[in-house]
Design an enzyme around this catalytic site. Structure first.
Site, PDB file in Angstrom:
ATOM      1  N   PHE A  35       0.831  -1.216   0.000  1.00 37.23           N
ATOM      2  CA  PHE A  35       0.000   0.000   0.000  1.00 37.23           C
ATOM      3  C   PHE A  35       0.867   1.268   0.000  1.00 37.23           C
ATOM      4  CE2 PHE A  35      -3.103  -2.977   1.907  1.00 37.23           C
ATOM      5  CZ  PHE A  35      -4.187  -2.705   1.090  1.00 37.23           C
ATOM      6  N   GLU A 194     -11.399 -12.459  12.117  1.00 40.71           N
ATOM      7  CA  GLU A 194     -11.971 -12.725  10.792  1.00 40.71           C
ATOM      8  C   GLU A 194     -11.722 -14.174  10.375  1.00 40.71           C
ATOM      9  OE1 GLU A 194     -12.144  -8.312   8.852  1.00 40.71           O
ATOM     10  OE2 GLU A 194     -10.287  -9.393   8.527  1.00 40.71           O
ATOM     11  N   ALA A 344      -3.845  -0.222   6.523  1.00 40.11           N
ATOM     12  CA  ALA A 344      -3.699   0.152   5.114  1.00 40.11           C
ATOM     13  C   ALA A 344      -3.806   1.668   4.914  1.00 40.11           C
ATOM     14  CB  ALA A 344      -4.762  -0.574   4.297  1.00 40.11           C
TER      15      ALA A 344
HETATM   16  C1  LIG Z   1      -3.873 -10.721   7.424  1.00 40.85           C
HETATM   17  C2  LIG Z   1      -3.884  -9.209   7.488  1.00 40.85           C
HETATM   18  C3  LIG Z   1      -5.085  -8.545   7.596  1.00 40.85           C
HETATM   19  C4  LIG Z   1      -5.117  -7.150   7.631  1.00 40.85           C
HETATM   20  N1  LIG Z   1      -6.325  -6.514   7.718  1.00 40.85           N
HETATM   21  C5  LIG Z   1      -6.368  -5.170   7.656  1.00 40.85           C
HETATM   22  C6  LIG Z   1      -7.614  -4.493   7.639  1.00 40.85           C
HETATM   23  O1  LIG Z   1      -8.674  -5.112   7.710  1.00 40.85           O
HETATM   24  N2  LIG Z   1      -7.597  -3.136   7.539  1.00 40.85           N
HETATM   25  C7  LIG Z   1      -6.437  -2.424   7.442  1.00 40.85           C
HETATM   26  O2  LIG Z   1      -6.475  -1.200   7.297  1.00 40.85           O
HETATM   27  N3  LIG Z   1      -5.241  -3.039   7.471  1.00 40.85           N
HETATM   28  C8  LIG Z   1      -5.176  -4.390   7.571  1.00 40.85           C
HETATM   29  N4  LIG Z   1      -3.968  -5.026   7.582  1.00 40.85           N
HETATM   30  C9  LIG Z   1      -2.751  -4.217   7.625  1.00 40.85           C
HETATM   31  C10 LIG Z   1      -2.372  -3.677   6.253  1.00 40.85           C
HETATM   32  O3  LIG Z   1      -2.422  -4.696   5.294  1.00 40.85           O
HETATM   33  C11 LIG Z   1      -0.992  -3.060   6.374  1.00 40.85           C
HETATM   34  O4  LIG Z   1      -1.069  -1.986   7.273  1.00 40.85           O
HETATM   35  C12 LIG Z   1      -0.456  -2.586   5.037  1.00 40.85           C
HETATM   36  O5  LIG Z   1      -0.342  -3.658   4.134  1.00 40.85           O
HETATM   37  C13 LIG Z   1       0.896  -1.916   5.218  1.00 40.85           C
HETATM   38  O6  LIG Z   1       1.352  -1.475   3.977  1.00 40.85           O
HETATM   39  P1  LIG Z   1       2.913  -1.350   3.703  1.00 40.85           P
HETATM   40  O7  LIG Z   1       3.033  -0.773   2.337  1.00 40.85           O
HETATM   41  O8  LIG Z   1       3.572  -0.661   4.826  1.00 40.85           O
HETATM   42  O9  LIG Z   1       3.482  -2.838   3.720  1.00 40.85           O
HETATM   43  P2  LIG Z   1       3.028  -4.106   2.908  1.00 40.85           P
HETATM   44  O10 LIG Z   1       1.685  -3.939   2.316  1.00 40.85           O
HETATM   45  O11 LIG Z   1       3.250  -5.252   3.833  1.00 40.85           O
HETATM   46  O12 LIG Z   1       4.062  -4.175   1.703  1.00 40.85           O
HETATM   47  C14 LIG Z   1       5.421  -4.423   1.923  1.00 40.85           C
HETATM   48  C15 LIG Z   1       6.037  -4.900   0.625  1.00 40.85           C
HETATM   49  O13 LIG Z   1       7.443  -4.925   0.782  1.00 40.85           O
HETATM   50  C16 LIG Z   1       7.972  -6.095   0.187  1.00 40.85           C
HETATM   51  N5  LIG Z   1       9.251  -6.372   0.861  1.00 40.85           N
HETATM   52  C17 LIG Z   1       9.457  -6.621   2.177  1.00 40.85           C
HETATM   53  N6  LIG Z   1      10.777  -6.749   2.420  1.00 40.85           N
HETATM   54  C18 LIG Z   1      11.406  -6.594   1.245  1.00 40.85           C
HETATM   55  C19 LIG Z   1      12.772  -6.603   0.852  1.00 40.85           C
HETATM   56  N7  LIG Z   1      13.767  -6.801   1.726  1.00 40.85           N
HETATM   57  N8  LIG Z   1      13.074  -6.411  -0.461  1.00 40.85           N
HETATM   58  C20 LIG Z   1      12.090  -6.215  -1.373  1.00 40.85           C
HETATM   59  N9  LIG Z   1      10.775  -6.177  -1.049  1.00 40.85           N
HETATM   60  C21 LIG Z   1      10.444  -6.356   0.246  1.00 40.85           C
HETATM   61  C22 LIG Z   1       6.889  -7.136   0.416  1.00 40.85           C
HETATM   62  O14 LIG Z   1       6.981  -8.181  -0.535  1.00 40.85           O
HETATM   63  C23 LIG Z   1       5.613  -6.313   0.253  1.00 40.85           C
HETATM   64  O15 LIG Z   1       5.132  -6.325  -1.076  1.00 40.85           O
HETATM   65  C24 LIG Z   1      -3.911  -6.421   7.561  1.00 40.85           C
HETATM   66  C25 LIG Z   1      -2.692  -7.104   7.458  1.00 40.85           C
HETATM   67  C26 LIG Z   1      -2.685  -8.488   7.423  1.00 40.85           C
HETATM   68  C27 LIG Z   1      -1.380  -9.228   7.302  1.00 40.85           C
END
Ligand SMILES: Cc1cc2nc3c(=O)[nH]c(=O)nc-3n(C[C@H](O)[C@H](O)[C@H](O)COP(=O)(O)OP(=O)(O)OC[C@H]3O[C@@H](n4cnc5c(N)ncnc54)[C@H](O)[C@@H]3O)c2cc1C
Length: 468
Positions: A35, A194, A344
């Site tokens: 995200f 969930e 998210a």
């Molecule tokens: C099961 C589950 C249910 C959830 N339910 C909700 C909900 O209902 N509502 C809500 O708001 N939030 C929810 N969340 C939380 C939400 O999904 C996260 O807050 C959000 O995805 C965070 O976004 P981000 O971009 O920080 O990280 P992420 O979306 O986790 O993306 C990180 C990316 O970095 C990549 N990455 C990691 N390390 C490396 C590396 N060393 N080199 C290259 N790439 C790398 C990964 O592959 C991934 O694509 C949920 C999370 C989970 C796991």
């Protein structure tokens, strides 16, 4: 220049690999296509820069619906979109699939496999991973759900458990059936709640009629939580409504209960041993490895769970060229005087703020003076079929209306039209016709051995990271 050191030769990334890369332009490197990373690049818009997005997966994942993939409601393609497709109209964006294993903070170089990439602006959005609090050996028996392959593993194990129960019945090993039909979900945050409801729904609404001789409706789902209520991040009202709904479904909730051991035959919760072949971990997360690399490299203390403390403009320490966004960032929410939650919306908003800030620098516009401010649009969680809880400021809803809001919100945030249609079709199939869309056990995720016990084919995914 993007350099490939293989064989000691340096290749210019501009030719022939990527026509969008232009020598001499500033490099904006975004690590992580979740995200936060995707929202950052979208907000960056068209700037005179080479934008490189690196992710170890080839897709962006809608994690909030992972539990529906894990319980066969949605197909994996409904919640994951190839990063190349997301940016297919952006000639200035280069997508690389690879794991960033080192950051050279002094030389401003990202290391991916054999590649070295210099940055002018770096955005780190690698999120968090499962945290087993020092018991990484539990990951073998209780997989978490942070990636698509982990959710597919959970799906295979859950479905396989019903098959093993049926086999035990056919063999006459009736004592074995209960442990196969008992699912222990550890952690009662949104994911645990969930998932518990969805497993019950899978058993009672969908599988019960398909297993002719096995009483699948007897399936036990035990939800174990160390705190004093489920959905602790939501209001007490929503927490109470969720508890009522789960209990009506028959989910057994154990509050104030700590898991002290997990083995292949079950889960020790305080004095009680719950015989279960299928525990699932939803109890905690910690920063991905780049977090520690940044904090130790810059000589700053790590935040909770190893997250990276960020300045009000999301830069880190005294480095204006490094920004950390999303779950990996430990950011202060001035409105609540607490942390910005790892959700998210937080990641999307931080990514957009960082993208806008970098675009201003690249366009020579005045720096943004307003600090990042998280805007809480509310929280939602679903519990089983057609039921959800919602908190939005003073408004608390539960039941079917909350579920309709939940469905609309999730459809809206799915990344493209195809995913939206796919999700709506699958929900109609699952909730109206009470059928699963993808109840397939994929062979590489679980194998069964002679005594009917389960052998994880990829045992010991200890750090909770996913490289598959
Ligand atoms: C099961 C589950 C249910 C959830 N339910 C909700 C909900 O209902 N509502 C809500 O708001 N939030 C929810 N969340 C939380 C939400 O999904 C996260 O807050 C959000 O995805 C965070 O976004 P981000 O971009 O920080 O990280 P992420 O979306 O986790 O993306 C990180 C990316 O970095 C990549 N990455 C990691 N390390 C490396 C590396 N060393 N080199 C290259 N790439 C790398 C990964 O592959 C991934 O694509 C949920 C999370 C989970 C796991």
């Amino acid at each position: 220049m993007i350099a490939d050191r293989r064989g000691g030769r340096l290749h210019d990334m501009a030719h022939p690999v990527d026509k969008g890369y232009i020598e001499g332009r500033p490099n904006v490197i975004v690590i992580g296509g979740g995200f936060g990373g995707v929202s950052c690049i979208r907000k960056l818009g068209r700037v005179d820069a080479n934008i490189v997005l690196i992710d170890r997966q080839n897709h962006s994942l809608f994690q909030p619906l992972l539990y529906q993939v894990a319980t066969g409601v949605l197909a994996d393609s409904a919640i994951a979109t190839p990063l190349r497709r997301i940016f297919d109209r952006r000639r200035d964006v280069t997508v690389l699939r690879g794991e960033v294993d080192r950051l050279d903070l002094d030389r401003r170089i990202v290391h991916v496999d054999d590649l070295e990439m210099p940055w002018d602006h770096l955005v780190v959005a690698t999120g968090v991973e499962n945290n087993y609090f020092g018991r990484d050996d539990w990951a073998e028996y209780a997989p978490g759900m942070k990636s698509l392959s982990q959710a597919l593993k959970v799906r295979s194990r859950v479905l396989n458990a019903f098959e093993q129960a049926e086999l035990a019945r056919a063999r006459g090993d009736h004592d074995e059936i209960p442990s196969w039909l008992t699912f222990v979900v550890i952690g009662a945050g949104a994911t645990g709640v969930e998932l518990s409801g969805a497993i019950k729904q899978l058993a009672v609404d969908r599988l019960a009629s398909e297993f002719k001789n096995l009483d699948v409706a007897r399936t036990r789902v035990v939800l174990v939580e160390g705190g004093d209520r489920v959905l602790a991040s939501m209001s007490r009202k929503s927490s109470a409504a969720a508890t009522r709904t789960l209990e009506a479904y028959g989910v057994e909730i154990r509050l104030g209960s700590m898991v002290t051991n997990i083995t292949e035959s079950g889960v020790q919760v305080g004095d009680e041993f719950i015989a279960s072949r299928t525990p699932i971990w939803a109890a905690g997360v910690k920063a991905t490895g780049l977090g520690a690399m940044i904090t130790s490299g810059l000589g700053i203390d790590g935040g909770p769970g190893g997250r990276v403390p960020v300045n009000p403009d999301l830069t880190v320490g005294d480095r204006a060229d490094i920004r950390v966004v999303g779950d990996l960032a430990s950011s202060h929410n001035a409105k609540t005087d607490g942390p910005v939650p790892g959700v998210a919306q937080g990641a999307i908003q931080m990514g957009a703020y960082a993208g806008d800030a970098i675009a201003r620098v690249l366009k020579g516009r005045p720096k943004r003076t307003k600090p990042f401010q998280y805007f809480d649009k509310g929280s939602l969680a679903t519990i089983g079929r057609g039921k959800a809880v919602l908190d939005a400021g003073p408004v608390h809803l539960s039941g079917f209306i909350a579920w309709i809001v939940w469905a609309i919100v999730h459809i809206t945030f799915l990344i493209n039209f195809r995913s939206r249609i796919s999700a709506m079709w699958s929900w109609a199939w699952a909730y109206v016709l009470q059928n699963g869309v993808n109840e397939i056990i994929t062979g590489h995720d679980v194998e069964t051995v002679g005594d009917g016990s389960i052998t994880p084919a990829t045992a010991g995914n200890a750090s909770g990271t996913d490289h598959g």
